[in-house]
Design an enzyme around this catalytic site. Sequence first.
Site, PDB file in Angstrom:
ATOM      1  CB  SER A  12       4.697  -1.651  12.004  1.00 13.82           C
ATOM      2  OG  SER A  12       4.312  -0.297  12.201  1.00 13.82           O
ATOM      3  CG  ASN A  52      -1.772   1.210   1.341  1.00  9.72           C
ATOM      4  OD1 ASN A  52      -1.849   2.007   0.399  1.00  9.72           O
ATOM      5  ND2 ASN A  52      -2.431   1.389   2.471  1.00  9.72           N
ATOM      6  CE  LYS A  83      -0.343   3.410   4.546  1.00 15.33           C
ATOM      7  NZ  LYS A  83      -0.337   3.553   5.986  1.00 15.33           N
ATOM      8  CG  HIS A 143      -5.971   2.139   4.741  1.00 14.01           C
ATOM      9  ND1 HIS A 143      -5.601   3.129   5.615  1.00 14.01           N
ATOM     10  CD2 HIS A 143      -4.959   1.240   4.726  1.00 14.01           C
ATOM     11  CE1 HIS A 143      -4.398   2.831   6.105  1.00 14.01           C
ATOM     12  NE2 HIS A 143      -3.988   1.699   5.575  1.00 14.01           N
ATOM     13  CD  GLU A 200      -3.198   5.730   6.337  1.00  6.99           C
ATOM     14  OE1 GLU A 200      -3.112   5.741   5.096  1.00  6.99           O
ATOM     15  OE2 GLU A 200      -2.326   5.237   7.077  1.00  6.99           O
ATOM     16  CD  GLU A 244      -3.890  -2.319   7.124  1.00  5.77           C
ATOM     17  OE1 GLU A 244      -2.747  -2.533   6.722  1.00  5.77           O
ATOM     18  OE2 GLU A 244      -4.533  -1.310   6.804  1.00  5.77           O
ATOM     19  N   GLY A 269       2.017   2.479  10.667  1.00  5.20           N
ATOM     20  CA  GLY A 269       2.989   3.563  10.505  1.00  5.20           C
ATOM     21  C   GLY A 269       3.655   3.974  11.813  1.00  5.20           C
TER      22      GLY A 269
HETATM   23  P1  PGA Z   1       2.438   0.426   7.666  1.00  3.66           P
HETATM   24  O1  PGA Z   1       1.018   0.647   6.965  1.00  3.66           O
HETATM   25  O2  PGA Z   1       2.984  -0.872   7.128  1.00  3.66           O
HETATM   26  O3  PGA Z   1       3.266   1.613   7.261  1.00  3.66           O
HETATM   27  O4  PGA Z   1       2.200   0.356   9.127  1.00  3.66           O
HETATM   28  C1  PGA Z   1       0.130  -0.408   6.770  1.00  3.66           C
HETATM   29  C2  PGA Z   1      -1.132   0.096   6.118  1.00  3.66           C
HETATM   30  O5  PGA Z   1      -1.564   1.216   6.441  1.00  3.66           O
HETATM   31  O6  PGA Z   1      -1.736  -0.575   5.275  1.00  3.66           O
END
Ligand code: PGA
Length: 254
Positions: A215, A9, A11, A97, A99, A169, A175
Site C-alpha cells: 500500500s 508491480n 500484477k 512475491h 501471491e 512486503e 492491497g
Molecule cells: P500494493 O501491492 O501496493 O497494491 O499493496 C504491493 C505488492 O504486492 O507488491
Amino acid sequence: MRKQIAAANWKMNLTLSQASDLLDEVLSKPRTLGKDQWVVFGVPFPYLPMAVEKIRGRANTAIAAQNCYTKKSGAYTGEVSVEMLKSVGVTHVIVGHSERREYFGESNAMLAEKLNLALESGLTPIFCCGEPLSIREAETQNAFVEKQLKESLYHLSSEQLLKIVIAYEPIWAIGTGKTASSAQAQEIQAYLRSALASQYGNEIANQVSILYGGSVKANNAVELFGCADVDGGLVGGASLNGVEFGAIIDGLKK
Ligand code: PGA
C-alpha cells in the site's frame, strides 16, 4: 549510496494498449533520475517486449518480469524461463512475491532455485519476503522473515547477494490500504540488514537495497522512503495510475 528504486508491480492487470499508454504516461513526464535512483516496471509476460522497446536508451530505467520458473528449459507447459526473459531484453525479475507463495505454493527452497538461475543468467532478482498478519500479531515477524532470507538467500556468495534487491512486503499491508507505519518498516528493515550483516558483514549488508512494499501511495512514499533502511518501494495498486506512480518516483531519496 545504495540504489533507491521505485518498482511497479502491475500484477495481472491491464490490456496491451492500456499497458502501453501507462508506460507512455509515466515516461513522458520530464524527470531527471539521480545516479542512484532507478525506476523498474514489473510487467505481465506478454507485454515485456513492448515495455523493453519503450525504455530503450533511457537511463536508470528497467523492465522486470513478475516471475520465472525453477528450470532452465524443457517440458514445462506454460512456464517461462530466465533465458527467455533475457532474450527479450528483460533485466530484472520479481521472485517470491507473497501471491506466488500463497496461490502457487512457492517455497523458500524453490525460490532459492529461482534466484540461482536468475543470477546465473545475469538477471537482477527482486526478492520478496514478508510476514502474514498472524505472525505480526504474535510479534514474531523478525524471526519469520529472517528465516525466509536464510532459506532462500544465505547459500549465495557475497558477490551474488550484491546483485539482489530485497523487497520487504508485510502481507497484511498488500492491497489492503493498510500501510506499515514508517517506524514499523524501518524497524524490521534495519533488523533484516543486521541479519544480512551477521551473515555477510556490514560492508556487504550496507550495499543491499531493501525496498518496502504494501500500500505504498503518493501520499506516504516520501515518509516511508525517508527511513534510513528503506531504499524505495515495490508498488502494486498505485503503480497502475501514471500520476500516482510518477509522484512515488519523485518521492525517492535524493
Ligand atoms: P500494493 O501491492 O501496493 O497494491 O499493496 C504491493 C505488492 O504486492 O507488491
